[in-house]
Design a protein around this motif. Structure first.
Motif, PDB file in Angstrom:
ATOM      1  N   SER A 131       0.836  -1.206   0.000  1.00 29.64           N
ATOM      2  CA  SER A 131       0.000   0.000   0.000  1.00 29.64           C
ATOM      3  C   SER A 131       0.869   1.254   0.000  1.00 29.64           C
ATOM      4  O   SER A 131       0.592   2.210  -0.720  1.00 29.64           O
ATOM      5  N   ALA A 132       1.936   1.257   0.803  1.00 30.21           N
ATOM      6  CA  ALA A 132       2.864   2.396   0.817  1.00 30.21           C
ATOM      7  C   ALA A 132       3.507   2.580  -0.548  1.00 30.21           C
ATOM      8  O   ALA A 132       3.674   3.704  -1.030  1.00 30.21           O
ATOM      9  N   CYS A 133       3.843   1.474  -1.187  1.00 31.85           N
ATOM     10  CA  CYS A 133       4.432   1.513  -2.519  1.00 31.85           C
ATOM     11  C   CYS A 133       3.444   2.111  -3.531  1.00 31.85           C
ATOM     12  O   CYS A 133       3.818   2.951  -4.364  1.00 31.85           O
ATOM     13  N   ILE A 134       2.201   1.710  -3.449  1.00 30.20           N
ATOM     14  CA  ILE A 134       1.156   2.230  -4.335  1.00 30.20           C
ATOM     15  C   ILE A 134       0.948   3.726  -4.096  1.00 30.20           C
ATOM     16  O   ILE A 134       0.783   4.501  -5.037  1.00 30.20           O
ATOM     17  N   ILE A 135       0.979   4.141  -2.841  1.00 29.98           N
ATOM     18  CA  ILE A 135       0.838   5.564  -2.499  1.00 29.98           C
ATOM     19  C   ILE A 135       1.979   6.368  -3.126  1.00 29.98           C
ATOM     20  O   ILE A 135       1.748   7.405  -3.757  1.00 29.98           O
ATOM     21  N   LEU A 136       3.205   5.888  -2.972  1.00 31.59           N
ATOM     22  CA  LEU A 136       4.352   6.610  -3.528  1.00 31.59           C
ATOM     23  C   LEU A 136       4.312   6.618  -5.056  1.00 31.59           C
ATOM     24  O   LEU A 136       4.572   7.643  -5.684  1.00 31.59           O
TER      25      LEU A 136
END
Length: 144
Positions: A131-136
């Motif tokens: 999810s953090a990767c998708i946000i970035l």
């Protein structure tokens, strides 16, 4: 906005009350990668020592934090907690901190992990970090 000739390291966090997903990326290539999840203390507090070590290791110039909103764009309880987390990150580490809409990032992360291996791939830490990767990655795409 990022200048093309200015390559900087960014960290992204997917805030959660139990786990905080972490991703890293470089502005030059505009691609995000997952890192390990940071577990909050059993008392519910943030494990600031782990963030200190993470930030010291990677030396990011910006931190992107997912802003959890309802589908209609309104705030929810976790919106306030994520904003508070962002405030403390900026205050403690003196790094530019940006809140970025994270709607559906967890749904997308679960879909990607499930499609790669079914229910066995749906580990909480993997979901948070992806999810953090998708946000970035979303932030990169909005700031080309």
């Amino acid at each position: 906005m990022i200048k093309k000739n200015n390559n900087i390291t960014l960290l992204a966090f997917d805030y959660g009350t139990k786990n905080i997903g972490v991703a890293i990326g470089q502005s030059f290539i505009g691609i995000a990668y997952t890192l390990k999840v940071i577990k909050n203390k059993k008392s519910g507090g943030i494990n600031w020592l782990k963030f200190y070590k993470l930030i010291k290791k990677w030396e990011p110039k910006k931190i992107i934090i997912g802003l959890p909103l309802k589908m209609d764009g309104s705030q929810q309880c976790t919106t306030i907690l994520a904003k508070n987390f962002a405030f403390h990150i900026k205050k403690k580490f003196n790094i530019e901190t940006i809140l970025h809409d994270e709607r559906l990032s967890t749904v997308e992360a679960k879909y990607i992990l499930f499609s790669k291996g079914g229910w066995q791939k749906l580990q909480k830490g993997d979901i948070n970090s992806l999810s953090a990767c998708i946000i970035l990655q979303s932030w990169f795409e909005h700031n080309k």
